[in-house]
Motif scaffolding. Sequence first.
Motif, mmCIF file in Angstrom:
data_model
loop_
_atom_site.group_PDB
_atom_site.id
_atom_site.type_symbol
_atom_site.label_atom_id
_atom_site.label_comp_id
_atom_site.label_asym_id
_atom_site.label_seq_id
_atom_site.Cartn_x
_atom_site.Cartn_y
_atom_site.Cartn_z
ATOM 1 N N HIS A 439 0.817 -1.217 0.000
ATOM 2 C CA HIS A 439 0.000 0.000 0.000
ATOM 3 C C HIS A 439 0.852 1.271 0.000
ATOM 4 C CE1 HIS A 439 -3.829 -2.073 0.505
ATOM 5 N NE2 HIS A 439 -3.224 -2.882 1.340
ATOM 6 N N CYS A 440 2.170 1.097 -0.244
ATOM 7 C CA CYS A 440 3.095 2.237 -0.361
ATOM 8 C C CYS A 440 3.057 3.130 0.880
ATOM 9 C CB CYS A 440 2.769 3.066 -1.622
ATOM 10 S SG CYS A 440 2.859 2.133 -3.141
ATOM 11 N N LEU A 441 2.997 2.534 2.062
ATOM 12 C CA LEU A 441 2.983 3.281 3.322
ATOM 13 C C LEU A 441 4.365 3.233 3.956
ATOM 14 C CD1 LEU A 441 -0.432 2.047 4.809
ATOM 15 C CD2 LEU A 441 0.057 4.277 3.801
ATOM 16 N N GLU A 442 4.875 4.391 4.368
ATOM 17 C CA GLU A 442 6.198 4.486 4.976
ATOM 18 C C GLU A 442 6.058 4.823 6.456
ATOM 19 O OE1 GLU A 442 8.652 7.163 2.821
ATOM 20 O OE2 GLU A 442 8.156 6.299 0.854
ATOM 21 N N PRO A 443 6.495 3.933 7.357
ATOM 22 C CA PRO A 443 6.347 4.178 8.807
ATOM 23 C C PRO A 443 6.978 5.491 9.247
ATOM 24 C CG PRO A 443 7.035 1.905 8.385
ATOM 25 C CD PRO A 443 7.121 2.632 7.078
ATOM 26 N N GLU A 444 8.078 5.891 8.585
ATOM 27 C CA GLU A 444 8.790 7.105 8.995
ATOM 28 C C GLU A 444 7.886 8.342 8.976
ATOM 29 O OE1 GLU A 444 9.753 5.005 6.705
ATOM 30 O OE2 GLU A 444 11.515 4.032 7.583
ATOM 31 N N LEU A 445 6.916 8.354 8.059
ATOM 32 C CA LEU A 445 6.051 9.522 7.930
ATOM 33 C C LEU A 445 5.106 9.677 9.117
ATOM 34 C CD1 LEU A 445 5.118 9.227 4.142
ATOM 35 C CD2 LEU A 445 6.900 10.625 5.191
ATOM 36 N N PHE A 446 4.969 8.608 9.935
ATOM 37 C CA PHE A 446 4.039 8.648 11.057
ATOM 38 C C PHE A 446 4.753 8.902 12.384
ATOM 39 C CE2 PHE A 446 2.074 6.239 7.708
ATOM 40 C CZ PHE A 446 0.742 6.626 7.741
#
Length: 452
Positions: A439-446
């Motif tokens: 889903h192209c989700l990057e943990p760093e952004l959260f």
Amino acid sequence: MNDGARILLVDDDPSLLRLLSIRLSAAGYQVKSAGSGEQALAVVPQFQPRLVITDLRMDGLDGLALFDSIQQQFPGLPVIILTAHGTIPDAVEATQRGVFGYLTKPFDGQELLSAIERARRLGGGWDTAADQLEDWRAPITTRSAAMEEALRQAYLAAGTDANILIHGESGTGKELLARAVHRASRRAGNLFIAVNCSAIPEALLESELFGHSKGAFTGAAQNRKGLFEEANGGTLFLDEIGDMPLPFQAKLLRVLQEREVRPVGANRPQSVDVRIISATHRDLDQAMVDETFRPDLYYRLNVVRLELPPLRERREDVSLLANRFLGEANARNGRQVEGFAPEAMELLVSAPWPGNVRQLQNVVEQAAALCTTPIIPAGLVQRALRQDLSRILPLADARDKFEREYLTDVLQITEGNVSQAARLAGRNRTEFYKLLRRHCLEPELFRSQGDD
């Protein structure tokens, strides 16, 4: 008999074009001429030739450059090159690049006709009688060059038993094309069975596709044939193959390799002769990277790949399709709505159509059902576009949407801590990372700004 098969002639010598046109027309072919390679590329999408015959040396786009462009845009369209400058290196280069034939001027007329006949045989016989009747593709309405190319490839593939993978967005008509391939194949007299792989629970897939023996499990009161056996001699269409659970993919691969199925609870396998057409809107190349789709199964299914263009890339078809759907709605509902106001048709043609042909059909049916005048006004189309029922997502798309939103919520709650998020989701870190990549989700952004 040539039955008017279409041939495109390309040469910058007008006198030679006239001579060849006369000769091939007399032989029964339908001929169109182009005075340059650039003109030929503009003619091909509309004329849809079965063969291109071109001069090698021309100003601008020469014969080999024209061949390269044709192969990029219309793969499989045979090209014969004629030249007065024939040399062995030219012939070797042409044949190595895939040019069908190479003749040196002055050439014998019978030699040219023989080369055309060879191209005809290798191209499935150029069954123009079938093209004229078009029974096999009758439900598909189009004047789009991209769609016509997909149909041309589909017709060629239908003459073989090769497995076919149809790729296209939801609503583009993948099952419609699969049924057309079946009608054009030697299996047309046998069953076409469609299976939506995303709609069958994983626990039931094996029994549904392979069948089961009496007593194989609770509720199995009698022997039951699976869909592979039901489709024996015919075609099995596996829709949304990208949603097939990974553990079951190995079982399907074995069936494709061995050409036999073993019903659940049975001791002996059953031989099956089934042509497989599969379809998906997913990117299976990415699915293989994510290890959610087996590469060996992919290569078994993807022998011939057909790409269906989305409706936004074939806007010339919108008015044709809208009028066809209106006629069908009139027949079902006993109405006599005559057509669309010009402003209404402009709205249809310019709409983005994320749901493709299926969405267009829903919009037309809704507008026709509410219309109280002979002509559908723009206001009804506008209202139908806003309230379109196709906005109810297919199950697979709805599942994707929920999964993406769920992962986003979990990452926000844990501020991007993957270990915590995986525990909350009940998944190990490896599986969780695969879901994030999908889903192209990057943990760093959260993560909070103070976090490393």
